[in-house]
Design a protein around this motif. Sequence first.
Motif, mmCIF file in Angstrom:
data_model
loop_
_atom_site.group_PDB
_atom_site.id
_atom_site.type_symbol
_atom_site.label_atom_id
_atom_site.label_comp_id
_atom_site.label_asym_id
_atom_site.label_seq_id
_atom_site.Cartn_x
_atom_site.Cartn_y
_atom_site.Cartn_z
ATOM 1 N N ASP A 173 -2.694 4.848 -2.590
ATOM 2 C CA ASP A 173 -3.880 3.985 -2.554
ATOM 3 C C ASP A 173 -4.968 4.610 -1.684
ATOM 4 O OD1 ASP A 173 -2.797 1.842 -4.165
ATOM 5 O OD2 ASP A 173 -1.475 1.446 -2.460
ATOM 6 N N TYR B 226 -9.788 7.300 -1.062
ATOM 7 C CA TYR B 226 -9.253 5.970 -1.362
ATOM 8 C C TYR B 226 -9.502 5.627 -2.820
ATOM 9 C CZ TYR B 226 -14.138 4.475 -0.955
ATOM 10 O OH TYR B 226 -15.492 4.345 -1.137
ATOM 11 N N ASP B 227 -8.585 4.861 -3.384
ATOM 12 C CA ASP B 227 -8.707 4.399 -4.762
ATOM 13 C C ASP B 227 -9.741 3.276 -4.782
ATOM 14 O OD1 ASP B 227 -8.464 3.244 -7.283
ATOM 15 O OD2 ASP B 227 -6.298 3.538 -7.387
ATOM 16 N N LEU C 49 0.824 -1.194 0.000
ATOM 17 C CA LEU C 49 0.000 0.000 0.000
ATOM 18 C C LEU C 49 0.868 1.258 0.000
ATOM 19 C CD1 LEU C 49 -2.496 -1.105 2.790
ATOM 20 C CD2 LEU C 49 -3.143 -0.704 0.399
ATOM 21 N N LYS D 87 -8.976 -0.239 -6.063
ATOM 22 C CA LYS D 87 -8.130 -1.138 -5.281
ATOM 23 C C LYS D 87 -8.736 -1.493 -3.931
ATOM 24 C CE LYS D 87 -3.429 -1.896 -3.653
ATOM 25 N NZ LYS D 87 -2.000 -1.555 -3.814
ATOM 26 N N ILE E 199 -8.465 -4.872 0.690
ATOM 27 C CA ILE E 199 -7.807 -4.804 -0.612
ATOM 28 C C ILE E 199 -8.511 -5.795 -1.530
ATOM 29 C CG2 ILE E 199 -5.642 -5.113 -1.867
ATOM 30 C CD1 ILE E 199 -4.145 -4.441 0.675
#
Length: 278
Positions: free
Chosen positions: A56, A99-100, A20, A103, A140
């Motif tokens: 991330d 946050y992405d 990460l 992912k 994740i």
Amino acid sequence: MKKLFLGLLFGSNLLFAQDLKVMTYNIRLSLESDKENSWDYRKEDALALMSYYHPDYFGVQEAVPQQMDDIKTSLKDYDYVGVGRDDGKNQGEYSAIFYDKNKLEVLKSGTFWLSETPEKPSKGWDAAYNRVCTYAFFKIKKSGKKFLAMNLHFDHVGDVARVNSSKLILEKIKELNPQNLPLTLTGDFNLTDDTEPIKIISQSLDNVFYHSRKPHYGPVGTFTAFDVNTVPKDRIDYIFVKGFEVQSNRTINDRRENLLYPSDHYPILAEISFKKSL
């Protein structure tokens, strides 16, 4: 022998593989009185910085609703959790976690106030303003691994508030995370690491500045006050971890094309990996 060497090399790369990338960034609220450093002039550079380093997930501080909208609109890969500190909805500054979404999946999230009544909008102890901590449990998507992320902004005035806020954070970690999942704590603490509140946190969590496989890269100080002619001395922005190995950490001191800064704080970026179970 050649196969053995390649195997060792490959195994070494796996051992230190980064799971990460996490960043903390006080983006400085939008104020016209900042003149050439006001958000309208620097937002494209600040947004470009976030996009280029593409963590991330990252915690922001001082983000007002307009800035939250700008980040959400510009960074298409990201969503966020968090609320405005004034009303628990959309008023006042956010200490949000972006946050992405390609992912990470949010399993649970929330906000609590750094006060005697953390469950509702409130100002704690001798603080000058309402202060909050945002948290999210993430998974994740690719690996299924889970962790807790927390992001906050300590008061800049109240000494009692900052000590008690540190204690509250550790209490909340125990309350929210009985599974003892790996966690990160990001934020602008408005304190250097020789102060009692930071020492309280450091007794339970690892400061990435000191606990990194690669030595810290970049300036030590993180608060510039937009002064491009003075080397910042005060490191008041932090990333703390528990249950993660820190592979690298850096302070990003990028400038705009006009040599001014995208914010009055430098962001901190760390690469972390889940600790291997024995």
